[in-house]
Scaffold this motif. Structure first.
Motif, short mmCIF file in Angstrom:
data_model
loop_
_atom_site.label_atom_id
_atom_site.label_comp_id
_atom_site.label_asym_id
_atom_site.label_seq_id
_atom_site.Cartn_x
_atom_site.Cartn_y
_atom_site.Cartn_z
N MET A 79 23.74 43.09 40.05
CA MET A 79 22.52 43.42 39.23
C MET A 79 22.59 44.48 38.93
O MET A 79 21.83 45.58 39.01
N GLY A 80 23.53 45.19 40.21
CA GLY A 80 24.32 46.60 40.15
C GLY A 80 22.87 47.45 40.96
O GLY A 80 22.54 48.69 40.73
N ALA A 81 21.95 46.74 41.73
CA ALA A 81 21.19 46.83 42.89
C ALA A 81 21.77 47.18 44.58
O ALA A 81 22.44 47.12 44.58
N ALA A 197 30.98 46.61 44.08
CA ALA A 197 31.94 46.64 42.57
C ALA A 197 30.82 46.90 41.72
O ALA A 197 30.62 47.07 40.51
N GLY A 198 29.68 45.83 42.32
CA GLY A 198 27.99 46.22 41.08
C GLY A 198 28.22 47.43 41.40
O GLY A 198 28.01 47.94 39.28
N ARG A 286 37.91 52.43 38.28
CA ARG A 286 36.64 52.47 39.48
C ARG A 286 36.49 51.30 40.62
O ARG A 286 36.82 51.33 41.73
N LEU A 287 37.14 50.61 39.75
CA LEU A 287 37.02 49.18 40.92
C LEU A 287 38.71 48.84 41.54
O LEU A 287 38.30 48.16 42.61
N GLY A 292 38.69 43.77 46.69
CA GLY A 292 38.42 42.53 45.39
C GLY A 292 39.55 43.55 44.11
O GLY A 292 39.76 42.77 43.31
N GLY A 293 39.22 44.49 43.59
CA GLY A 293 39.92 44.82 42.55
C GLY A 293 39.34 44.11 41.18
O GLY A 293 38.29 43.97 41.24
#
Ligand code: ADP
Ligand code: MG
Length: 333
Positions: A79-81, A197-198, A286-287, A292-293
């Motif tokens: 959820m990007g939280a 990552a999120g 960014r990742l 984990g990339g």
């Protein structure tokens, strides 16, 4: 129980009482009082792990404590939280101090990593079952969703899906201590939620899901929510060195496992996400620097349904499955 539930709570679960200043009331009252900052949305998610269903009965307590929290934090990642608060409901067959100490230590080690505070819960006697609820914060209106994948978007995964499913296959084949496969067991029992990552995918991904039931099943949810389809390139799926090394020991036919485990195996808690063409360079950049990339594995299309191809263009013969607790025909996964 030899110890009362109050003793258990005090001894094992009150290690966090002043971790965050947005906790107005933590453990010890009838409810927790939490202050959501102005301009933030609250993201809430819960998951239960039951002995014998979500993990083998003899799983080490540290792995249970870690994983019960990790699978929930993985939902916040999707959820990007940013994790903030946790509640924990425990059903225990007995108050075993050795078990509780190992469980709680692993649980708090992961919680501390993200500065998430345990603020309440419930403790009772019964078959072993662990329910965690996590609460995360995201700038208002900016939570990442399953819907939003558009034709032309690229599809990515973090990490190397299939590792956890291969570890489980090794356990089931009686090869729990197979040489050279320790990394895979780590991935099964101590998965790290892709929180960073999120956060990096906010304002960048068009849709995100975490992979709990298997890549095909979970990507299927994104596509259904978005009203789109996709083609995956099965040979582009990233596979870890340990996966390649240990595949033959699992007894599965090598060719089948090579595709089936990364596509349909569950329990990886990686993220699968889609990105519009104009943002894919940003997402990749960014990742690239995060654990984990990420790897591009396919493209979203207008035609519904999920197609999966090998390098030579032939169809990859893996059925979309995903674990279903109450059964259900194909397509419901
Ligand atoms: P109630 O009777 O009001 O349900 P409990 O006796 O169940 O209260 O719990 C007492 C306090 O301990 C509450 O603040 C509750 O949130 C907290 N608590 C109970 N079990 C746990 C647990 N496993 N982890 C964290 N906090 C817990
Ligand atoms: Mg209670």
């Amino acid at each position: 129980m030899t110890e009362s539930e109050f003793d258990i709570i005090r001894r094992y679960f009150t290690r966090h009482q002043s971790l965050r200043d947005d906790v107005i009331v933590g453990i010890g009252d009838d409810g927790a009082v939490l202050r959501v900052p102005e301009g933030e949305d609250l993201v809430v998610s819960t998951d239960t792990l039951i002995a014998g269903i979500h993990f083998p009965e003899d799983t080490a307590p540290a792995a249970i404590g870690h994983k019960a929290l990790a699978v929930n934090l993985s939902d916040l990642a999707a959820m990007g939280a940013t994790p903030a608060w946790i509640t924990l409901s425990l059903s225990l067959p007995a108050a075993d101090p050795v078990w509780l100490e190992a469980f709680a230590s692993a649980f708090f080690a992961l919680a501390n990593r993200y500065r998430a505070q345990l603020v309440g819960g419930d403790t009772c006697r019964g078959p072993l079952s662990v329910t965690v609820q996590v609460h995360g914060l995201v700038p208002a209106g900016r939570a990442l969703r399953r819907q939003g994948a558009r034709p032309g978007d690229s599809i990515y995964v973090t990490g190397t899906p299939g590792d956890a499913a291969l570890a489980l296959a090794l356990v089931q084949a009686g090869k729990r201590n197979a040489a050279g496969c320790a990394e895979l067991f780590e991935r099964l029992e101590f998965p790290l939620p892709r929180i960073e990552a999120g956060l990096a995918l906010r304002d960048c991904a068009s849709a995100v899901i975490d992979i709990s039931d298997g890549l095909l099943a979970d990507l299927g949810h994104v596509l259904a929510s978005s009203g789109t389809g996709a083609t995956l390139q099965a040979d582009k799926l990233p596979r870890s060195a340990a996966f390649i090394r240990c595949l033959e020991m699992a007894g599965a036919a090598k060719e089948r496992g090579y595709y089936a485990l990364p596509l349909a195996g569950g329990d990886d808690y990686e993220l699968c996400f889609t990105v519009a063409p104009e943002k894919s360079a940003l997402a990749e950049e960014r990742l690239a620097g995060l654990p984990g990339g990420c790897t591009a594995i396919g493209v979203v299309e207008a035609a519904t349904g999920l197609r999966c191809l090998r390098e030579d263009g032939s169809a990859c013969p893996v059925a979309r499955s995903g674990y279903q607790h109450f059964g259900g025909g194909p397509g419901n996964g």
